[in-house]
Every structure is written in structure tokens, then in C-alpha cells.
Write an enzyme that holds these catalytic residues in place. Structure first.
Site, PDB file in Angstrom:
ATOM      1  N   GLY A  62       7.540   4.653  -0.588  1.00 11.98           N
ATOM      2  CA  GLY A  62       7.726   6.132  -0.225  1.00 11.98           C
ATOM      3  C   GLY A  62       7.803   6.192   1.390  1.00 11.98           C
ATOM      4  N   GLU A 106       1.550 -16.909 -26.207  1.00 14.95           N
ATOM      5  CA  GLU A 106       1.297 -15.585 -25.686  1.00 14.95           C
ATOM      6  C   GLU A 106      -0.335 -15.292 -26.354  1.00 14.95           C
ATOM      7  OE1 GLU A 106       2.675 -13.993 -23.362  1.00 14.95           O
ATOM      8  OE2 GLU A 106       4.464 -15.177 -23.408  1.00 14.95           O
TER       9      GLU A 106
HETATM   10  P1  ADP Z   1      10.518   2.710   1.519  1.00 17.59           P
HETATM   11  O1  ADP Z   1      11.069   3.410   2.361  1.00 17.59           O
HETATM   12  O2  ADP Z   1       8.906   2.693   1.349  1.00 17.59           O
HETATM   13  O3  ADP Z   1      11.043   1.584   0.977  1.00 17.59           O
HETATM   14  P2  ADP Z   1      11.482   5.038  -0.020  1.00 17.59           P
HETATM   15  O4  ADP Z   1      10.747   6.245   0.812  1.00 17.59           O
HETATM   16  O5  ADP Z   1      13.001   4.890   0.384  1.00 17.59           O
HETATM   17  O6  ADP Z   1      10.716   3.791   0.080  1.00 17.59           O
HETATM   18  O7  ADP Z   1      11.492   5.234  -1.545  1.00 17.59           O
HETATM   19  C1  ADP Z   1      12.476   5.050  -2.625  1.00 17.59           C
HETATM   20  C2  ADP Z   1      12.279   5.825  -3.809  1.00 17.59           C
HETATM   21  O8  ADP Z   1      11.350   5.861  -4.608  1.00 17.59           O
HETATM   22  C3  ADP Z   1      12.500   7.407  -3.270  1.00 17.59           C
HETATM   23  O9  ADP Z   1      13.329   8.019  -3.283  1.00 17.59           O
HETATM   24  C4  ADP Z   1      11.560   7.911  -4.378  1.00 17.59           C
HETATM   25  O10 ADP Z   1      12.534   8.453  -5.374  1.00 17.59           O
HETATM   26  C5  ADP Z   1      10.802   7.043  -4.912  1.00 17.59           C
HETATM   27  N1  ADP Z   1       9.512   6.997  -4.432  1.00 17.59           N
HETATM   28  C6  ADP Z   1       8.722   6.150  -3.795  1.00 17.59           C
HETATM   29  N2  ADP Z   1       7.388   6.511  -3.553  1.00 17.59           N
HETATM   30  C7  ADP Z   1       7.213   7.741  -3.961  1.00 17.59           C
HETATM   31  C8  ADP Z   1       6.156   8.589  -3.920  1.00 17.59           C
HETATM   32  N3  ADP Z   1       4.980   8.237  -3.594  1.00 17.59           N
HETATM   33  N4  ADP Z   1       6.253   9.703  -4.406  1.00 17.59           N
HETATM   34  C9  ADP Z   1       7.730  10.174  -5.639  1.00 17.59           C
HETATM   35  N5  ADP Z   1       8.600   9.387  -5.172  1.00 17.59           N
HETATM   36  C10 ADP Z   1       8.451   8.227  -4.816  1.00 17.59           C
HETATM   37 ZN    ZN Z   2       2.361 -18.087 -20.174  1.00 19.40          ZN
END
Ligand code: ADP
Ligand code: ZN
Length: 603
Positions: free
Chosen positions: A210, A427
Site C-alpha cells: 500500500g 503432511e
Molecule cells: P505498493 O505500492 O506498496 O506495491 P500499492 O499501494 O500499489 O502497493 O497496493 C496495491 C493494491 O493493494 C492497492 O490498490 C490496494 O487495493 C491493495 N492494498 C494494499 N495495501 C492496502 C491497505 N493497507 N489497505 C487497503 N488496500 C490495500
Molecule cells: Zn513437506
């Protein structure tokens, strides 16, 4: 060096094509057009026609004579011969005749028209295009090549209105960024006391946690423009473009201040400059430009730069020194509570049944990133649609965790009886060793349905409480658990399989870390033998010791794993009946939950 020439190619290429086109035009098409209807005849025919008066207009050029017949229907051409009576004969025939030396065939003029003028036009056009490219960065690329690669959308001004409430969990990061929002709202409060905001803030964490969202949310909360660009876009196309893109980005940002500039994947330009021969000059130029721009504006002019990276250790120290990206905000994988909140945020976007236990799902999705959780919710909705339901249920969500983490079930992959029994014992071997060591349920669930990821079974571990320290005993128990699968195969079948590949890798890594990094070895006391790189991307380690030491490390690692393997085997032999009973249950049902497991174990 190659890197420098490569991006240049398109321009040269472009001029080359123009040149070839011009040559073809001059050599073939132009003459073809002009000589379309001209018939070449000998001088005798010309003389006869002019004597008989069968001639219309005549044009005498320096190297040829063009003439028409009486009706001016056909055009003829013939060579020039020193013919003293020509003028008199033409006059007698009544033809209109002119001499056109200067206009038609001046070599200087024809050179001018057929070569210099077109080249000048193309040159002007070309330089106009490249100027436009400098101004508008990617804009012209798509014009020139026009093949889908539209990166014209360079600096996006955010109107998506993402707010902190859309970013679930990540409370520490949000706290940290709230100050920035407050500053953007009321800079005077800070100016009065003489405090200046950090110019740059580095969001550091694994992919999909995020970071981009947080940056957008800061802009959304402060209600300021959001300029975003990815580090890799800076170093993309032409030499020198990266630096000018940076210049342009900051020029725009300063005009729109206060605002947020977000640079994703900053490691693409901000890597340590090592001065190696063959280093990427383009990247270094871009980085230098970025450093210059950051120095060039005062802390208080309202441009705040946020950058994201998942390899902070590779950044150039010049970039992270005070006055540039001096604040670092960790954006870690969400914990149990964070996962639950993220699931709730995303579940609002789909239709779900009323009785969803989000805590349970968050518990099952241990280790998942925000992006994966978003994906899990979406998979659940897709599954509901596939099965013709109007909303997603708890089972949909649970099943989609396995889909996102382990891949789809391979419905038609048929394991042989023997393989299926082996997987079941393997497992249960893991789970039984784990349970006997800790006296608690080690797993949420085990299934032995093959997955598209290639896994033959899938074990959902119990969420560990937030755990910041691991004792030596716990580490050893983990290794024992990892060897439990193979140990069960040995005991039951007196035969071993390739199924333990992943277990072996993980056990080795743990044992090696104990020796080289955690100071838990017999011989090395508190000396680090390894450096870890890319903490957020798998954490590869590189050895940092002499060869004799390496040999000793290897033998200690082997010893640790061996001891735990023996321990696992003896646990399983002591509990052979339970092992058989549990494996049979799993073989028949293909799935066993943690509760069922404990009931059978304690009965
Ligand atoms: P990063 O830039 O850290 O790689 P992004 O901000 O692009 O990640 O996040 C990708 C997607 O993951 C977002 O569009 C959202 O849908 C979801 N996501 C990631 N973290 C969160 C969070 N803390 N809350 C809600 N959605 C999230
Ligand atoms: Zn194993």
C-alpha cells in the site's frame, strides 16, 4: 557504453528512413513521373517533322530538345546536336519555340529542390518533435512510434480522492504521514516556529503493502495535486531524457505547489553509483538531476516528495542523507488486525453474505500482503459469480485464500494411490512433529488436493501471535517440523521422495542463519558471517568469511539439521499409531482441519 547508444537508435533510424525514401524518390519515382508521356526519337525524325511543318511547340534545353506534334498531343524528346540551321528551320515550320536552359535543368536548382529543401524540412520537423519530447516527456514517443506504448500519461494529477480511511492497517505509517498533511494544510504554523518539513520521505516495504496508496492518500487528505512517476520511466527511452524529465517534473510541481510528487520504484534511478566501467551513465545523470532539484528548492516551498522502494539498502547514500530523503517510513506486511481491516475495506466493494467471520479469514491468510488480500476478496466474488450466486460467502473467501496463495485446485490431476498415501503421510508427519513439540494445534487445515502451483498438498499454518523474538529452541523445533515430512516417509515406506524439496531448502536456510547471523553456533560466538541483501525481496544472504570458516559453517549446518531430523523421526516412531490414524483420515477425506487433527491426536 552500449546503454548509451541504444536509446539513440530511434532518431538515427528515423532520419535514415527519410534519407532512403528521398533517394528512392529521386532515382525512380521522379523521373518516372516526368518522363511518363515523353517518347524518345532520333534527331532525323525531329528534322523531318520540322521540315514538314508537323511540329507544335519546341523547347530547347541544354542537353535535349522537347517538342510536340502539330496537335500538341504527343511529347517527343531528342538529343541536342550542333545544328546551325535549327533556328531557321523551326521558324519556317511555324512552331513556337523557346530555349529553357536556366529554368529546367540548372543543376544547382535541381539539387536545391530535390535534396536540400526536403532535408531541411525534415530536419526542422524532427527538431520540432524532439523539442516537444523534451517538453512533454513521453508524449511524443507514442506519436513517433504510435504502437500502443502510450506513456503519455506521465504526471497524473490525482482526482481519485483516496483518503487515509481507504488504507487499512498501517497505523504507524499513517501517523507519520499525518504530519505532512497537517503541514500542507497550514504551512505557516511550521514556518512561524522555523521548522522545515523534510523534503523527501521514503516509503519502504515489501511489494503490495500500500505504499502507492499511502502517497495518494496524503495528497487526497491534504487536497493538493499529486504528481506521480515511476523510477523506471525516467531511464526509459532516449539519452538525456531522464534528466530532462526530472527537470520538467519539478518545474511543473513548483508551479502547482503545494503538492505531492510521488516517485515509485526509486531504486531504478537511485541505485548506488559505483563508478564501475560500463556503469549506466543515463541513470547517473538522472540521479544527479534529481539531487540537484532537491537541493534547489527550499524546504518550505510546499513540494513534498514521496518515494517508494522495496530495496532501501541499494539506494545511493547521497539520496538518503539529511536534506533529501531524510525520513523513512516503514510500510510492513499487515499483522492479524491489519489484515482483518484490509479485508473489511475491500469486502465493502463486493456483495457478501451477512455472517462473514473476517477474523477467521485474516487468521488463515497469514503472511498475505494488502494487494494479495484485495485479490482474495476479488477471487471470492468471481467464484460466487461462477457458481451463480448473488453474493460471496465465507467458504468462497476461504477457498480463494488457497487459490491466491497456492493456485487453483487441479481437478483432473490424478495422483496414484501410492503418491496420495505418501503425500498424506508427509503432511501429517510435519503436523505431528509440530504438535508434539508445542502441545497445540499446529495447522488450520491440511488438504492433499494438487494445486496449479505444483504443490501436491497444502498446509495452512496457524497464525502465530505477534512474535518478535525467536528462541534457539523454537528455531530448532521449526527445523524439526520441516524435517518431519521426510521422516514420516522414511519410517512408513522405507523410501524417500522428492516431495521434501522445499522443506530441505527452508530447513537449511534456518540452520544457516542460526550459525551465520544469530550467533547460535558452537564455534563462532557472536560473529556475523553473512550479510543480508534485499530484506524485502526474499532476503538473499552473501557469505562474508574465509574459506576455512565456510567449511566449518557447512559442517555445523549439517549437524543442526541432522540432529533435528533424528528428533523428528523419534517423535514419529513414538507416535506411530497416531501417525497412521491421522494419515488414513487425511487420505480418505483429503482435508483435515486443526480441530479434527487435535481430536484424533488426543483421543
Ligand atoms: P505498493 O505500492 O506498496 O506495491 P500499492 O499501494 O500499489 O502497493 O497496493 C496495491 C493494491 O493493494 C492497492 O490498490 C490496494 O487495493 C491493495 N492494498 C494494499 N495495501 C492496502 C491497505 N493497507 N489497505 C487497503 N488496500 C490495500
Ligand atoms: Zn513437506
Amino acid at each position: 557504453m552500449n546503454e548509451i547508444n541504444k536509446p539513440k537508435k530511434p532518431l538515427i533510424f528515423y532520419y535514415g528512413i527519410v534519407l532512403i525514401f528521398l533517394m528512392l524518390f529521386n532515382l525512380m519515382i521522379l523521373p518516372a513521373i516526368t518522363e511518363r508521356a515523353i517518347k524518345e526519337v532520333d534527331y532525323g525524325t525531329f528534322m523531318t517533322m520540322s521540315e514538314e511543318g508537323d511540329i507544335g511547340s519546341v523547347q530547347i534545353q541544354s542537353n535535349q530538345i522537347l517538342f510536340t506534334d502539330k496537335e500538341e498531343k504527343a511529347i517527343y524528346k531528342t538529343g541536342v546536336i550542333n545544328d546551325p540551321n535549327l533556328v531557321e528551320r523551326l521558324h519556317r515550320s511555324g512552331a513556337k519555340f523557346t530555349s529553357e536552359i536556366s529554368r529546367e535543368s540548372s543543376p544547382i536548382l535541381s539539387l536545391l529542390f530535390s535534396w536540400i529543401l526536403p532535408i531541411a524540412i525534415f530536419y526542422l520537423l524532427g527538431s520540432m518533435l524532439s523539442k516537444k519530447m523534451m517538453d512533454k516527456a513521453g508524449g511524443a514517443n507514442s506519436m513517433m512510434f504510435g504502437m500502443g506504448k502510450s506513456n503519455a500519461r506521465v504526471y497524473v494529477k490525482s482526482s481519485e480522492g483516496i483518503h487515509f480511511s481507504d488504507v487499512a492497517g498501517e497505523d504507524e505509517a499513517k501517523d507519520n504521514l499525518t504530519e505532512i498533511v497537517d503541514y500542507l494544510h497550514d504551512p505557516d504554523k511550521y514556518k512561524d516556529i522555523g521548522a522545515s518539513m523534510p523534503k523527501g520521505i521514503l516509503l519502504v516495504g515489501p511489494p503490495g503493502t500500500g505504499k502507492t496508496m499511502l502517497a495518494k492518500a496524503v495528497a487526497g487528505e491534504a487536497n493538493v495535486p499529486f504528481f506521480s512517476m515511476s523510477g523506471s520511466e525516467f531511464v526509459e527511452m532516449f539519452v538525456g531524457m531522464g534528466a530532462s524529465k526530472v527537470r520538467d517534473l519539478f518545474k511543473q510541481a513548483k508551479e502547482k505547489a503545494p503538492c505531492i510528487v510521488f516517485i515509485d520504484e526509486i531504486d531504478a534511478i537511485g541505485k548506488k553509483r559505483d563508478g564501475n566501467i560500463g556503469g549506466n551513465d543515463e541513470r547517473e545523470q538522472t540521479l544527479n538531476q534529481l539531487l540537484t532539484e532537491m537541493d534547489g528548492f527550499e524546504g518550505n516551498n510546499g513540494v513534498i516528495i514521496l518515494a517508494a522502494t522495496n530495496r532501501p539498502e541499494s539506494l545511493d547514500p547521497a539520496l538518503t542523507r539529511p536534506g533529501r530523503f531524510d525520513r523513512r517510513v516503514p510500510v510492513e506486511l499487515p499483522d492479524l488486525k491489519g489484515r482483518e481491516e484490509i479485508l473489511r475495506v475491500h469486502a465493502k466493494k463486493i456483495k457478501i453474505s451477512g455472517d462473514i467471520d473476517f477474523t477467521q479469514i485474516a487468521r488463515m491468510a497469514s503472511g498475505a500482503s494488502g494487494a494479495e488480500l484485495a485479490n482474495i476478496v476479488n477471487e471470492a466474488a468471481l467464484k460466487a459469480v461462477r457458481e451463480g450466486r448473488a453474493y460471496a460467502t465465507q467458504t468462497d473467501l476461504e477457498e480463494s485464500i488457497e487459490v491466491v496463495i497456492a493456485g487453483y485446485q487441479k481437478k483432473n490431476a490424478i495422483l496414484t494411490e501410492k503418491e496420495k498415501r505418501t503425500v498424506a503421510y508427509h503432511e501429517i508427519g510435519h503436523a505431528l512433529v509440530a504438535a508434539k513439540q508445542t502441545n497445540s494445534a499446529p495447522v488450520q487445515k491440511i488438504t492433499i488436493i494438487p494445486r496449479t502451483s505444483g504443490a501436491l498438498g497444502y498446509t495452512m499454518q496457524v497464525e502465530q501471535d505477534n512474535h518478535y523474538l525467536m528462541t534457539k529452541t523454537e528455531l530448532e523445533n521449526q527445523i524439526a517440523t520441516l524435517t518431519g515430512g521426510r521422516a514420516a516417509e522414511e519410517i512408513v515406506f522405507s523410501e524417500i521422495s522428492t516431495g521434501a524439496l522445499n522443506d530441505i531448502e527452508r530447513a537449511t536456510k534456518l540452520a544457516r542463519s542460526m550459525v551465520t547471523r544469530y550467533g547460535m553456533s558452537r564455534d563462532f560466538d557472536m560473529v556475523a558471517m553473512e550479510n543480508v541483501q534485499n530484506k524485502y525481496l526474499g532476503g538473499d544472504a552473501s557469505l562474508d568469511c574465509s574459506e576455512e570458516t565456510q567449511t566449518k559453517i557447512d559442517s555445523e549446518v549439517v549437524e543442526i539439521v541432522k540432529r533435528q531430523h533424528e528428533k523428528a523421526a523419534s517423535i514419529l516412531m513414538e507416535n506411530r499409531e497416531k501417525l497412521d490414524e491421522l494419515a488414513k483420515y487425511l487420505y480418505d477425506k483429503e482435508t483435515i482441519t486443526g480441530e479434527e487433527f487435535m481430536t484424533i491426536l488426543n483421543s
